[in-house]
Design an enzyme around this catalytic site. Sequence first.
Site, PDB file in Angstrom:
ATOM      1  N   LYS A  84      -0.505   4.874   4.660  1.00 27.20           N
ATOM      2  CA  LYS A  84      -1.380   3.926   5.367  1.00 27.20           C
ATOM      3  C   LYS A  84      -0.879   3.717   6.788  1.00 27.20           C
ATOM      4  CE  LYS A  84      -3.793  -0.475   4.902  1.00 27.20           C
ATOM      5  NZ  LYS A  84      -5.067   0.107   5.328  1.00 27.20           N
ATOM      6  N   HIS A 123       0.839  -1.206   0.000  1.00 22.15           N
ATOM      7  CA  HIS A 123       0.000   0.000   0.000  1.00 22.15           C
ATOM      8  C   HIS A 123       0.869   1.248   0.000  1.00 22.15           C
ATOM      9  CE1 HIS A 123      -3.084  -2.879   1.346  1.00 22.15           C
ATOM     10  NE2 HIS A 123      -3.942  -2.024   0.808  1.00 22.15           N
TER      11      HIS A 123
END
Length: 272
Positions: free
Chosen positions: A162, A158
């Site tokens: 995040k 990601h």
Amino acid sequence: MTDLPGIVVTGASGRMGRMLTEIVTASERARLVGVLERPGHAWIGQDVGEAMGGAPIGVIVSDDPLEQISQAQAILDFTAPAATVEFAALAAQARCVHVIGTTGLSEEDLSKINAAGRHATIIRAGNMSLGVNLLVQLTKKVAEALDEDYDIEVIEAHHNQKVDAPSGTALMLGQAAADGRGVSLEQNADRGRDGITGARTRGHIGFTAIRGGDIVGEHDVMFATAGERIVLSHIASDRAVFARGALKAALWGQGRKPGEYDMLDVLGLKEN
Ligand SMILES: NC(=O)c1ccc[n+]([C@@H]2O[C@H](COP(=O)([O-])OP(=O)(O)OC[C@H]3O[C@@H](n4cnc5c(N)ncnc54)[C@H](O)[C@@H]3O)[C@@H](O)[C@H]2O)c1
Ligand SMILES: O=C(O)C1=N[C@H](C(=O)O)CCC1
């Protein structure tokens, strides 16, 4: 027009909030009736269309969840755990559908959300895309077919903003693998290897988290044994897949009895 379900988007300035606001505004099956941001945020009091850099759309960003949720049929919530727990209680008061995309929820958060589900229709999933929910079912089936000679590893990647790991999706996939194998994920998860770890424990389900740049969301489930590997893979390249899933869930939830549901229910993918 006024019969269309009224939707409130929370966390409007966030990566998902912007996408949800655009998707609901463009929908012919729902109407955007409110948008929320946290108190003190620079967008409060502005038209959300203008705040996003476009034309006004007549919906003002608010920091009053009680007032906004009480006039809605559904709330789309991709924010943070503390906010999500608060919104679940308000959705229960308002008897409205609460679509929860927020990840990183603790056991305590989940039990509060479960209590709210006595009065609210709650649809929660760590990933709202059709592709990942299919991958969940495939993972379960492959894990059912293979024994512990196959080491299961979940690898996710990601963007660098995040805040939680493993991702909600990785945990869904790990749970599906554990269910397929008929074991408890809690007792078999291997969530952080560093240093002299010793050899891999047979039967463990391993998790690896990559964080970098603007990666939207990528997940592999690897089944590795001597001589071969099976890798099930999903790549999200556009957050619209999550937002479209969330809106679908909000529409599916209309008139549904209170309780906790997930995207497998919404997509009709649940096995009996
Ligand atoms: N389930 C899925 O399909 C899916 C997909 C993408 C992201 N997510 C999850 O959604 C969450 C948000 O992701 P993001 O990338 O949009 O994060 P982000 O940080 O870009 O956005 C979160 C937004 O929520 C707002 N917020 C926080 N507290 C609030 C409050 N009390 N009231 C109103 N707004 C509040 C923040 O100000 C921010 O704008 C994360 O948990 C992420 O893992 C889930
Ligand atoms: O960008 C995020 O954050 C994402 N979160 C979800 C997760 O934790 O799995 C879904 C993918 C994007």
